[in-house]
Design a protein around this motif. Structure first.
Motif, PDB file in Angstrom:
ATOM      1  N   MET A  83       3.784 -30.590  -4.003  1.00 21.23           N
ATOM      2  CA  MET A  83       2.595 -29.737  -4.022  1.00 21.23           C
ATOM      3  C   MET A  83       2.508 -28.994  -5.345  1.00 21.23           C
ATOM      4  O   MET A  83       3.312 -28.099  -5.609  1.00 21.23           O
ATOM      5  N   ASP A  84       1.565 -29.384  -6.185  1.00 20.81           N
ATOM      6  CA  ASP A  84       1.403 -28.725  -7.484  1.00 20.81           C
ATOM      7  C   ASP A  84       0.998 -27.271  -7.277  1.00 20.81           C
ATOM      8  O   ASP A  84       0.081 -26.971  -6.518  1.00 20.81           O
ATOM      9  N   ALA A  85       1.697 -26.390  -7.960  1.00 20.24           N
ATOM     10  CA  ALA A  85       1.373 -24.964  -7.899  1.00 20.24           C
ATOM     11  C   ALA A  85       0.925 -24.454  -9.266  1.00 20.24           C
ATOM     12  O   ALA A  85       0.806 -23.258  -9.469  1.00 20.24           O
ATOM     13  N   GLY A  86       0.681 -25.376 -10.192  1.00 23.11           N
ATOM     14  CA  GLY A  86       0.347 -24.988 -11.557  1.00 23.11           C
ATOM     15  C   GLY A  86      -1.085 -25.231 -11.962  1.00 23.11           C
ATOM     16  O   GLY A  86      -1.431 -25.090 -13.128  1.00 23.11           O
ATOM     17  N   GLU A  87      -1.911 -25.628 -11.004  1.00 26.11           N
ATOM     18  CA  GLU A  87      -3.329 -25.901 -11.268  1.00 26.11           C
ATOM     19  C   GLU A  87      -3.505 -26.885 -12.427  1.00 26.11           C
ATOM     20  O   GLU A  87      -4.378 -26.742 -13.274  1.00 26.11           O
ATOM     21  N   THR A  88      -2.686 -27.905 -12.440  1.00 25.05           N
ATOM     22  CA  THR A  88      -2.727 -28.936 -13.474  1.00 25.05           C
ATOM     23  C   THR A  88      -3.933 -29.843 -13.242  1.00 25.05           C
ATOM     24  O   THR A  88      -4.163 -30.273 -12.115  1.00 25.05           O
ATOM     25  N   PRO A  89      -4.679 -30.170 -14.288  1.00 23.06           N
ATOM     26  CA  PRO A  89      -5.791 -31.121 -14.134  1.00 23.06           C
ATOM     27  C   PRO A  89      -5.276 -32.475 -13.611  1.00 23.06           C
ATOM     28  O   PRO A  89      -4.188 -32.923 -14.004  1.00 23.06           O
ATOM     29  N   VAL A  90      -6.044 -33.097 -12.734  1.00 17.47           N
ATOM     30  CA  VAL A  90      -5.619 -34.328 -12.068  1.00 17.47           C
ATOM     31  C   VAL A  90      -5.284 -35.432 -13.069  1.00 17.47           C
ATOM     32  O   VAL A  90      -4.266 -36.120 -12.927  1.00 17.47           O
ATOM     33  N   ALA A  91      -6.095 -35.627 -14.091  1.00 14.85           N
ATOM     34  CA  ALA A  91      -5.833 -36.692 -15.070  1.00 14.85           C
ATOM     35  C   ALA A  91      -4.486 -36.476 -15.760  1.00 14.85           C
ATOM     36  O   ALA A  91      -3.706 -37.421 -15.937  1.00 14.85           O
ATOM     37  N   ARG A  92      -4.195 -35.249 -16.110  1.00 16.24           N
ATOM     38  CA  ARG A  92      -2.914 -34.930 -16.761  1.00 16.24           C
ATOM     39  C   ARG A  92      -1.755 -35.161 -15.797  1.00 16.24           C
ATOM     40  O   ARG A  92      -0.695 -35.674 -16.172  1.00 16.24           O
ATOM     41  N   MET A  93      -1.946 -34.795 -14.532  1.00  9.36           N
ATOM     42  CA  MET A  93      -0.894 -34.976 -13.539  1.00  9.36           C
ATOM     43  C   MET A  93      -0.635 -36.461 -13.289  1.00  9.36           C
ATOM     44  O   MET A  93       0.517 -36.883 -13.166  1.00  9.36           O
ATOM     45  N   LYS A  94      -1.689 -37.277 -13.225  1.00  8.35           N
ATOM     46  CA  LYS A  94      -1.506 -38.718 -13.024  1.00  8.35           C
ATOM     47  C   LYS A  94      -0.709 -39.323 -14.177  1.00  8.35           C
ATOM     48  O   LYS A  94       0.177 -40.156 -13.965  1.00  8.35           O
ATOM     49  N   GLN A  95      -1.016 -38.906 -15.398  1.00  5.91           N
ATOM     50  CA  GLN A  95      -0.279 -39.396 -16.558  1.00  5.91           C
ATOM     51  C   GLN A  95       1.193 -38.976 -16.463  1.00  5.91           C
ATOM     52  O   GLN A  95       2.096 -39.780 -16.704  1.00  5.91           O
ATOM     53  N   PHE A  96       1.432 -37.738 -16.096  1.00  4.15           N
ATOM     54  CA  PHE A  96       2.790 -37.223 -15.940  1.00  4.15           C
ATOM     55  C   PHE A  96       3.540 -38.031 -14.883  1.00  4.15           C
ATOM     56  O   PHE A  96       4.703 -38.395 -15.077  1.00  4.15           O
ATOM     57  N   MET A  97       2.891 -38.324 -13.766  1.00  2.00           N
ATOM     58  CA  MET A  97       3.523 -39.092 -12.684  1.00  2.00           C
ATOM     59  C   MET A  97       3.907 -40.491 -13.167  1.00  2.00           C
ATOM     60  O   MET A  97       4.990 -40.985 -12.836  1.00  2.00           O
ATOM     61  N   ARG A  98       3.034 -41.132 -13.913  1.00  3.42           N
ATOM     62  CA  ARG A  98       3.345 -42.465 -14.459  1.00  3.42           C
ATOM     63  C   ARG A  98       4.540 -42.381 -15.413  1.00  3.42           C
ATOM     64  O   ARG A  98       5.462 -43.195 -15.330  1.00  3.42           O
ATOM     65  N   GLN A  99       4.528 -41.401 -16.297  1.00  5.23           N
ATOM     66  CA  GLN A  99       5.608 -41.255 -17.277  1.00  5.23           C
ATOM     67  C   GLN A  99       6.955 -40.998 -16.608  1.00  5.23           C
ATOM     68  O   GLN A  99       7.983 -41.502 -17.053  1.00  5.23           O
ATOM     69  N   ARG A 100       6.951 -40.215 -15.544  1.00  6.89           N
ATOM     70  CA  ARG A 100       8.198 -39.853 -14.852  1.00  6.89           C
ATOM     71  C   ARG A 100       8.564 -40.823 -13.721  1.00  6.89           C
ATOM     72  O   ARG A 100       9.609 -40.679 -13.107  1.00  6.89           O
ATOM     73  N   GLY A 101       7.679 -41.758 -13.417  1.00  3.78           N
ATOM     74  CA  GLY A 101       7.948 -42.708 -12.340  1.00  3.78           C
ATOM     75  C   GLY A 101       8.005 -42.058 -10.972  1.00  3.78           C
ATOM     76  O   GLY A 101       8.775 -42.481 -10.112  1.00  3.78           O
ATOM     77  N   ILE A 102       7.188 -41.042 -10.752  1.00  6.83           N
ATOM     78  CA  ILE A 102       7.199 -40.327  -9.465  1.00  6.83           C
ATOM     79  C   ILE A 102       6.676 -41.260  -8.374  1.00  6.83           C
ATOM     80  O   ILE A 102       5.574 -41.806  -8.477  1.00  6.83           O
ATOM     81  N   ASN A 103       7.465 -41.438  -7.339  1.00  8.68           N
ATOM     82  CA  ASN A 103       7.195 -42.399  -6.275  1.00  8.68           C
ATOM     83  C   ASN A 103       6.898 -41.738  -4.930  1.00  8.68           C
ATOM     84  O   ASN A 103       6.986 -42.375  -3.894  1.00  8.68           O
ATOM     85  N   TYR A 104       6.561 -40.483  -4.947  1.00  7.28           N
ATOM     86  CA  TYR A 104       6.249 -39.777  -3.705  1.00  7.28           C
ATOM     87  C   TYR A 104       4.852 -39.166  -3.805  1.00  7.28           C
ATOM     88  O   TYR A 104       4.267 -39.091  -4.881  1.00  7.28           O
ATOM     89  N   THR A 105       4.329 -38.749  -2.679  1.00  9.18           N
ATOM     90  CA  THR A 105       2.991 -38.180  -2.608  1.00  9.18           C
ATOM     91  C   THR A 105       2.928 -36.859  -3.363  1.00  9.18           C
ATOM     92  O   THR A 105       3.761 -35.984  -3.154  1.00  9.18           O
ATOM     93  N   VAL A 106       1.928 -36.735  -4.219  1.00  5.00           N
ATOM     94  CA  VAL A 106       1.710 -35.504  -4.972  1.00  5.00           C
ATOM     95  C   VAL A 106       0.298 -35.017  -4.674  1.00  5.00           C
ATOM     96  O   VAL A 106      -0.652 -35.802  -4.641  1.00  5.00           O
TER      97      VAL A 106
END
Length: 153
Positions: A83-106
């Motif tokens: 659960m993002d608590a930083g009010e990160t823009p969705v496009a930036r968060m999607k890029q971050f998830m790809r870069q980090r290989g996040i495999n869980y629901t965000v």
């Protein structure tokens, strides 16, 4: 006088948070980063790790490998919800998830998630919810694989 009020206020908030541990988790709903609707009750029968985090938080970044490992290795027994608590823009968060290989629901920051399980005093904060929907623990600071396995195994 203000210091006493501040201390009293902190005590009350801490008591309310502790009082929630062991109680039934409220069945809140949220949309994930792709817009898909979820309810906490969708995950009954599994351990649910609800992790409040922010991309700008060092300890939050440190715990990502542990969360990824649990999500992958124990996917039949547990689910991780970031659960993002930083009010990160969705496009930036999607890029971050790809870069980090996040495999869980965000889920991006939203009103329905921010205080659904209790007060968040800082990030990272992780709630551990049993398969029957009870909040069994709240952990502030980065969680480790070993800490999470105490519940899942």
């Amino acid at each position: 006088m203000k210091k006493i009020q501040w201390i009293l206020g902190c005590f009350i908030l801490m008591f309310c948070s502790i009082a929630n541990a062991g109680g039934q988790a409220p069945d809140f709903s949220f949309r994930d980063i792709d817009g898909k609707q979820h309810r906490l009750s969708d995950y009954r029968g599994k351990w649910v790790i609800v992790n409040y985090w922010s991309m700008e938080c060092g300890p939050c970044l440190q715990e990502i490998p542990a969360l990824k490992g649990i999500a992958q290795r124990y996917r039949n027994k547990a689910v991780v919800l970031g659960m993002d608590a930083g009010e990160t823009p969705v496009a930036r968060m999607k890029q971050f998830m790809r870069q980090r290989g996040i495999n869980y629901t965000v889920a991006p920051t939203q009103d329905s998630t921010m205080f659904a399980l209790g007060l968040i005093y800082g990030v990272p904060t992780t709630y551990i919810i049993s398969p029957n929907g009870q909040i069994v623990d709240t952990h502030m600071d980065a969680v480790t694989t070993q800490q999470l396995l105490r519940y899942i195994k």
